[in-house]
Scaffold this motif. Structure first.
Motif, PDB file in Angstrom:
ATOM      1  N   THR A  26       0.871  -1.161   0.000  1.00 43.31           N
ATOM      2  CA  THR A  26       0.000   0.000   0.000  1.00 43.31           C
ATOM      3  C   THR A  26       0.912   1.216   0.000  1.00 43.31           C
ATOM      4  O   THR A  26       1.949   1.220   0.653  1.00 43.31           O
ATOM      5  N   VAL A  27       0.518   2.236  -0.752  1.00 42.30           N
ATOM      6  CA  VAL A  27       1.369   3.408  -0.931  1.00 42.30           C
ATOM      7  C   VAL A  27       0.573   4.663  -0.587  1.00 42.30           C
ATOM      8  O   VAL A  27      -0.563   4.827  -1.030  1.00 42.30           O
ATOM      9  N   ILE A  28       1.187   5.519   0.216  1.00 40.30           N
ATOM     10  CA  ILE A  28       0.558   6.764   0.658  1.00 40.30           C
ATOM     11  C   ILE A  28       1.440   7.926   0.237  1.00 40.30           C
ATOM     12  O   ILE A  28       2.667   7.857   0.314  1.00 40.30           O
ATOM     13  N   ARG A  29       0.810   8.989  -0.217  1.00 42.08           N
ATOM     14  CA  ARG A  29       1.570  10.194  -0.580  1.00 42.08           C
ATOM     15  C   ARG A  29       2.278  10.754   0.646  1.00 42.08           C
ATOM     16  O   ARG A  29       1.827  10.576   1.774  1.00 42.08           O
ATOM     17  N   PRO A  30       3.371  11.484   0.442  1.00 40.37           N
ATOM     18  CA  PRO A  30       4.052  12.117   1.569  1.00 40.37           C
ATOM     19  C   PRO A  30       3.081  13.003   2.357  1.00 40.37           C
ATOM     20  O   PRO A  30       2.280  13.727   1.769  1.00 40.37           O
ATOM     21  N   GLY A  31       3.116  12.894   3.675  1.00 39.70           N
ATOM     22  CA  GLY A  31       2.241  13.699   4.519  1.00 39.70           C
ATOM     23  C   GLY A  31       0.864  13.099   4.714  1.00 39.70           C
ATOM     24  O   GLY A  31       0.052  13.647   5.444  1.00 39.70           O
ATOM     25  N   GLY A  32       0.570  11.974   4.087  1.00 41.26           N
ATOM     26  CA  GLY A  32      -0.741  11.359   4.203  1.00 41.26           C
ATOM     27  C   GLY A  32      -0.831  10.447   5.413  1.00 41.26           C
ATOM     28  O   GLY A  32       0.127  10.254   6.145  1.00 41.26           O
ATOM     29  N   VAL A  37      -4.476   6.151   1.575  1.00 44.15           N
ATOM     30  CA  VAL A  37      -3.859   5.189   0.661  1.00 44.15           C
ATOM     31  C   VAL A  37      -4.470   5.379  -0.716  1.00 44.15           C
ATOM     32  O   VAL A  37      -5.684   5.327  -0.879  1.00 44.15           O
ATOM     33  N   ILE A  38      -3.641   5.640  -1.705  1.00 42.99           N
ATOM     34  CA  ILE A  38      -4.180   5.795  -3.053  1.00 42.99           C
ATOM     35  C   ILE A  38      -3.517   4.857  -4.036  1.00 42.99           C
ATOM     36  O   ILE A  38      -3.840   4.851  -5.200  1.00 42.99           O
ATOM     37  N   GLY A  39      -2.609   4.058  -3.547  1.00 40.34           N
ATOM     38  CA  GLY A  39      -1.969   3.123  -4.453  1.00 40.34           C
ATOM     39  C   GLY A  39      -1.833   1.756  -3.826  1.00 40.34           C
ATOM     40  O   GLY A  39      -1.586   1.641  -2.630  1.00 40.34           O
ATOM     41  N   TYR A  40      -2.033   0.748  -4.632  1.00 42.19           N
ATOM     42  CA  TYR A  40      -1.789  -0.608  -4.200  1.00 42.19           C
ATOM     43  C   TYR A  40      -0.983  -1.266  -5.299  1.00 42.19           C
ATOM     44  O   TYR A  40      -1.400  -1.267  -6.459  1.00 42.19           O
ATOM     45  N   VAL A  41       0.183  -1.780  -4.954  1.00 35.78           N
ATOM     46  CA  VAL A  41       1.116  -2.321  -5.933  1.00 35.78           C
ATOM     47  C   VAL A  41       1.199  -3.832  -5.751  1.00 35.78           C
ATOM     48  O   VAL A  41       1.387  -4.312  -4.630  1.00 35.78           O
TER      49      VAL A  41
END
Length: 88
Positions: A26-32, A37-41
């Motif tokens: 799971t990927v979160i933008r910096p400061g989030g 979570v807006i990305g799942y790889v």
């Protein structure tokens, strides 16, 4: 492979978590926060592809640097999808 992707994305300033239940990141933008979570790889070794967010976001596993570049660019797009906030 997921570990290598995780380290490279963290090096780009993204907050990344390696998931146990479903193999992926799971990927979160910096400061989030975890609610941002807006990305799942995921990595599909059978197809030899790295995929994120949508099935049309694909990159060959043989080029992890290129995948990291594309995922980082996607996460930094102002139009990247986000999940609705659950907090009032």
């Amino acid at each position: 492979m997921l570990g290598d992707l995780c380290r490279a994305l963290v090096g780009r300033g993204l907050y990344v978590q390696l998931r146990d239940a479903i193999p992926g990141l799971t990927v979160i933008r910096p400061g989030g926060t975890a609610l941002d979570v807006i990305g799942y790889v995921v990595v599909n070794r059978r197809k030899g592809e790295v995929s994120w967010w949508r099935v049309d976001n694909l990159h060959p596993v043989t080029d992890l640097d290129g995948a990291v570049e594309r995922i980082t660019a996607f996460m930094n797009e102002p139009t990247a999808p986000s999940l609705p906030r659950l907090r009032p």
